[in-house]
Design a protein around this motif. Structure first.
Motif, short mmCIF file in Angstrom:
data_model
loop_
_atom_site.label_atom_id
_atom_site.label_comp_id
_atom_site.label_asym_id
_atom_site.label_seq_id
_atom_site.Cartn_x
_atom_site.Cartn_y
_atom_site.Cartn_z
N GLN A 1 0.84 -1.20 0.00
CA GLN A 1 0.00 0.00 0.00
C GLN A 1 0.87 1.25 0.00
OE1 GLN A 1 -2.96 -0.04 -0.73
NE2 GLN A 1 -4.35 -1.14 0.62
N ASN B 1 1.89 1.89 -3.44
CA ASN B 1 0.75 2.50 -4.15
C ASN B 1 0.65 3.98 -3.82
OD1 ASN B 1 0.00 0.00 -5.14
ND2 ASN B 1 -1.45 -0.40 -3.49
N HIS C 1 3.64 -6.53 -4.62
CA HIS C 1 3.53 -6.41 -6.07
C HIS C 1 3.98 -5.03 -6.51
CE1 HIS C 1 0.94 -10.00 -6.77
NE2 HIS C 1 0.77 -9.84 -5.48
N TYR D 1 -1.66 4.92 -16.37
CA TYR D 1 -3.11 4.70 -16.31
C TYR D 1 -3.71 4.54 -17.69
CZ TYR D 1 -2.23 6.36 -11.62
OH TYR D 1 -1.74 6.50 -10.36
N ALA E 1 -8.22 5.00 1.62
CA ALA E 1 -8.84 4.03 0.72
C ALA E 1 -8.48 2.60 1.10
CB ALA E 1 -8.44 4.31 -0.72
N ALA F 1 -14.84 5.07 -0.17
CA ALA F 1 -15.91 6.04 -0.34
C ALA F 1 -15.68 7.27 0.55
CB ALA F 1 -17.25 5.40 -0.02
N ASP G 1 -17.48 -1.38 -1.38
CA ASP G 1 -16.94 -0.04 -1.18
C ASP G 1 -17.19 0.78 -2.44
OD1 ASP G 1 -15.71 2.12 -0.03
OD2 ASP G 1 -13.84 1.10 0.41
N ALA G 2 -16.83 2.06 -2.37
CA ALA G 2 -17.08 2.94 -3.51
C ALA G 2 -15.83 3.71 -3.87
CB ALA G 2 -18.20 3.91 -3.19
N ILE G 3 -15.68 4.01 -5.15
CA ILE G 3 -14.57 4.83 -5.62
C ILE G 3 -15.09 6.23 -5.95
CG2 ILE G 3 -13.19 2.93 -6.50
CD1 ILE G 3 -14.65 4.52 -9.22
N THR G 4 -14.19 7.14 -6.27
CA THR G 4 -14.59 8.49 -6.66
C THR G 4 -14.44 8.61 -8.18
OG1 THR G 4 -13.61 9.23 -4.61
CG2 THR G 4 -14.20 10.93 -6.17
N GLU H 1 -11.18 9.91 -10.75
CA GLU H 1 -9.82 9.59 -10.34
C GLU H 1 -9.25 8.47 -11.20
OE1 GLU H 1 -9.48 8.98 -6.17
OE2 GLU H 1 -9.63 11.13 -5.80
N LYS H 2 -7.95 8.28 -11.08
CA LYS H 2 -7.31 7.29 -11.94
C LYS H 2 -6.65 6.16 -11.18
CE LYS H 2 -6.38 10.27 -15.85
NZ LYS H 2 -7.62 9.86 -16.52
N ASP H 3 -6.32 6.40 -9.91
CA ASP H 3 -5.58 5.36 -9.19
C ASP H 3 -6.46 4.68 -8.16
OD1 ASP H 3 -3.77 3.90 -7.51
OD2 ASP H 3 -2.21 4.94 -8.62
N SER I 1 -5.47 1.63 -6.84
CA SER I 1 -4.66 0.56 -6.26
C SER I 1 -4.92 0.34 -4.77
CB SER I 1 -3.17 0.83 -6.46
OG SER I 1 -2.92 1.22 -7.77
N PRO I 2 -5.02 1.40 -3.94
CA PRO I 2 -5.22 1.13 -2.51
C PRO I 2 -6.49 0.33 -2.23
CG PRO I 2 -4.52 3.40 -2.81
CD PRO I 2 -4.79 2.85 -4.17
N ILE I 3 -7.61 0.72 -2.83
CA ILE I 3 -8.86 -0.01 -2.56
C ILE I 3 -8.78 -1.43 -3.12
CG2 ILE I 3 -9.92 1.17 -4.53
CD1 ILE I 3 -12.59 0.64 -3.44
N THR J 1 -6.02 -3.22 -3.55
CA THR J 1 -5.11 -4.01 -2.72
C THR J 1 -5.85 -4.52 -1.48
OG1 THR J 1 -3.29 -2.64 -3.48
CG2 THR J 1 -2.88 -3.99 -1.54
N ARG J 2 -6.70 -3.66 -0.91
CA ARG J 2 -7.49 -4.09 0.25
C ARG J 2 -8.49 -5.16 -0.17
NH1 ARG J 2 -12.04 -1.64 2.75
NH2 ARG J 2 -11.76 0.18 1.45
N ARG K 1 -8.09 -7.30 -2.45
CA ARG K 1 -7.37 -8.54 -2.71
C ARG K 1 -7.28 -9.41 -1.46
NH1 ARG K 1 -1.63 -7.47 -4.49
NH2 ARG K 1 -1.32 -7.62 -2.26
N THR K 2 -7.17 -8.77 -0.29
CA THR K 2 -7.04 -9.55 0.95
C THR K 2 -8.31 -10.35 1.24
OG1 THR K 2 -7.86 -7.72 2.28
CG2 THR K 2 -5.48 -7.87 1.99
N LEU L 1 -2.26 -5.87 -9.98
CA LEU L 1 -2.04 -6.18 -8.57
C LEU L 1 -2.16 -7.68 -8.32
CD1 LEU L 1 -4.09 -3.25 -7.04
CD2 LEU L 1 -1.63 -3.61 -6.78
#
Lengths: 301, 376
Positions: free
Chosen positions: A8, A11, A145, A220, A265, A271, B198-201, B204-206, B208-210, B212-213, B215-216, B241
């Motif tokens: 993370q 990232n 990764h 991207y 995040a 969110a 969960d939700a993204i905004t 945005e373009k990245d 990865s953090p959400i 990666t979470r 993935r667990t 990822l």
């Protein structure tokens, strides 16, 4: 858990280093001219599009990831530096003596102009960088990764920032820039060509922004004429976090913002990420109104 | 043939046709849609489709022996214009209205039709709240967004047969509604488990953090209910990822641009839940309709929506025929109580008490190695 956190962190730092590169353009212009250059995000966006055009319609990309990438980045950075000087000449130089509000409005005008120009040239649909398989190579180091492109973004931005930092701190030109930032009139009396310094700032800032733009495009792949706005909002936030006008502040602020977003995040909720980030920003500004590496903002009385 | 007999024949024919047009007054039915504006393409296909059904009905003798006449109103896809069109339809004295394509346009128009007690049937407005206000004269031939969520849940249980599901939306009204519906139905599933939500905004373009979470939680399927610009990025970054979960998109997530952004290699094999394309409808009514459409316009309608407009006209015609009335109150009561499994182009049509279409017909499509959508 540690591996996850490290991943993370990678990232967060990848995003953060892009914010830093763009934030540098904001903070340098603010430091020297006390002007928030709203057109800066559009230069980042144009850099991204220009890289796209070079990659798609010339054969430079066939030189491979190494040389191809370097040539494209140099060409785009050069073109954006020229555009930066042009914008300064046309939109800001005539307003140098006319208070602080007029150049800000002029900057907004330039921003709208460039955005619409990009829309007319490249269209309003999303464009995508071609797939460059070599860049998608990825490794797993101890459960972490990381892709080649992430490594490139991190490496290039950190090196560029170190280079810039050394130049500002160690060279005569850097000393002149710092002097101009502290007090333009006194700097002029000391024999510094303030106009040349301002032009130089408008070369470095857009060039760094353009490098960030090409890397964002490659990573991207997705381009849109409004993307400059999203990134400039983030970069501007980063610049304020670090202390606007302060060059190391922009670097630290960008990384800090990237890591905060990652924590939000990755560990709370995507969110609620922006809520989390801006609550911290507000708290930070209450405790340290001048940002993380807050500079004594020279009050002009 | 002698000259005077021809004259008599012509006179007779003239008399006959004048009786034919003068006697039964046409039944006038409104079609409110985006004829111009950003969605003009949809409006044009809706007009084409409705006209085909009107001609078919008229060719078979009309309704109650009277021909159907379509009155077109252009709402330009704008709520304000929609309200004006609705008022004009009311003062024009049409019997019923097919209205309209977008939810935000349909909402104010439906309110005006309700006040004027005029039957109106939407063909592209899928927002759940439209039928939650207890409107008596509003119906729709398209399905509510939550039905798509239900379809996704059954896809997971019955077709994909996987257990661990992740859902991501983007906080827009539509995407959130769809995600919440999918979540609601998944929670009832005996086998599948929602492991990530969960939700993204958007913009945005990245991600990865959400991701990666996510993935667990080791999902086998990830369902993204937002729009295609983020969908392409999410899929691409997930693969980077090391997430190999099957990607399923809602009906706004996957199109050519999605394939373009994610790259064909990555996008291939992704699934989309959406209304069946007109070319994939199995019903005999659909085959007849499609043949006629291609004959007239050279190609099949490219989106699912126009055929829902055509079905709305079928519904209105069937209701008038069955009740022998053109009073909207009688027609609305019939649609709620009397109409059962009317064979439409998009399948059997019945309505529930709130005016929603009963049942749900969704399809899963998969992206093939050419980047085309093929039935899964």
């Amino acid at each position: 858990m540690l591996e996850l956190f490290l991943e993370q962190l990678v990232n967060g730092l990848t995003v953060g280093s892009v914010y830093s590169l763009v934030a540098l353009g904001y903070t340098m212009v603010y430091g020297v001219m006390r002007l928030i250059n709203f057109a800066h995000g559009e230069l980042f966006m144009l850099g991204s599009y220009l890289g796209f055009t070079l990659l798609v319609s010339t054969s430079i990309g066939e030189l491979g990831v190494g040389w191809g990438l370097i040539i494209i980045v140099l060409m785009v950075a050069g073109a954006m530096a020229l555009l930066g000087i042009l914008i300064e000449r046309v939109a800001y130089a005539p307003l140098r003596k006319s208070g602080r509000l007029a150049p800000v409005v002029s900057a907004l005008g330039v921003s709208i102009f460039l955005q619409n120009a990009a829309m007319l040239i490249w269209g309003s649909r999303y464009r995508a960088y071609p797939v460059w398989a070599a860049l998608d190579r990825r490794w797993e180091i101890g459960g972490v990764h990381i892709t080649l492109m992430q490594a490139i973004i991190l490496g290039v931005s950190i090196n560029l920032m170190l280079l810039l930092y050394c130049m500002i701190q160690r060279t005569t030109l850097g000393a002149a820039i710092r002097a101009t930032a502290i007090d333009q009139e006194t700097a002029r009396l000391m024999g510094i060509d303030v106009n040349a310094i301002i032009r130089f700032i408008f070369i470095i800032g857009p060039a760094l922004g353009a490098v960030a733009g090409v890397m964002v495009g490659l990573y991207y792949r997705q381009l849109h004429f409004t993307m400059g706005w999203t990134y400039s909002l983030k970069a501007f936030t980063a610049a304020i976090m670090g202390g606007i006008g302060n060059i190391p502040g922009a670097m630290v602020g960008g990384m800090f913002l990237g890591i905060l977003e990652m924590l939000g995040a990755g560990y709370i909720s995507a969110a609620w990420k922006d809520v989390f980030v801006f609550v911290i920003l507000i708290a930070l500004l209450i405790l340290r109104p001048t940002g993380l590496l807050g500079e004594r903002v020279a009050e002009k009385v | 043939m002698r000259k005077d007999s021809i004259v008599v024949l012509v006179l007779l024919l003239g008399l006959l046709t004048s009786i034919g047009t003068a006697a039964p007054k046409p039944i006038r039915i409104g079609l409110q849609g985006p004829i111009t504006g950003a969605w003009a393409y949809e409006g044009e296909m809706a007009v084409n489709s409705v006209q085909i059904v009107a001609d078919q009905i008229n060719g078979a003798g009309g309704v109650l022996g009277r021909p159907i006449e379509i009155v077109i109103g252009d709402d330009q896809g704008s709520p304000r214009q929609g309200a004006l069109v609705a008022q004009r339809m009311v003062s024009d004295g049409v019997v019923a209205v097919i209205s309209s394509y977008g939810s935000s346009v349909t909402e104010p128009s439906a309110a005006i039709y309700e006040e004027s007690e005029l039957l109106n049937i939407a063909y592209g407005a899928t927002a759940e709240r439209l039928t939650e206000r207890g409107l008596k004269f509003f119906f729709r031939t398209c399905f509510r967004d939550d039905r798509q969520g239900q379809f996704f849940a059954s896809l997971v249980d019955d077709v994909l047969k996987v257990k661990r599901v992740a859902i991501i939306h983007d906080n827009t009204t539509f995407a959130k509604g769809l995600a919440e519906a999918a979540k609601r139905f998944l929670e009832k599933s005996p086998t599948a488990e929602l492991v990530f939500y969960d939700a993204i905004t958007p913009g945005e373009k990245d991600f990865s953090p959400i991701l990666t979470r996510m993935r667990t939680t080791a999902p086998e399927v990830m369902y993204f209910t937002g729009y295609y610009p983020e969908a392409g990025l999410i899929l691409f970054q997930a693969r980077n990822l090391g997430i190999d979960a099957l990607f399923v998109g809602g009906n706004a997530a996957i199109n050519d641009e999605f394939v373009n952004i994610a790259g064909l290699d990555v996008a291939q094999g992704s699934i989309v839940t959406q209304e069946p394309l007109p070319t994939d409808l199995p019903y005999p009514e659909a085959k007849d309709f499609l043949a006629e459409y291609i004959k007239r316009h050279g190609e099949a309608p490219s989106t699912p929506w126009p055929v829902y407009a055509a079905d709305a006209l079928k519904v209105i015609a069937a209701a008038i025929e069955a009740t022998g009335s053109t009073d909207s109150r009688v027609l609305a009561d019939y649609l709620r109580e009397g109409l059962k499994d009317l064979p439409g182009i998009t399948g059997p049509i019945s309505f529930d008490a709130s005016g929603d279409r009963a049942g749900a017909i969704y399809r899963a499509y998969v992206i093939d190695d050419q980047g085309q959508l093929v039935p899964y």
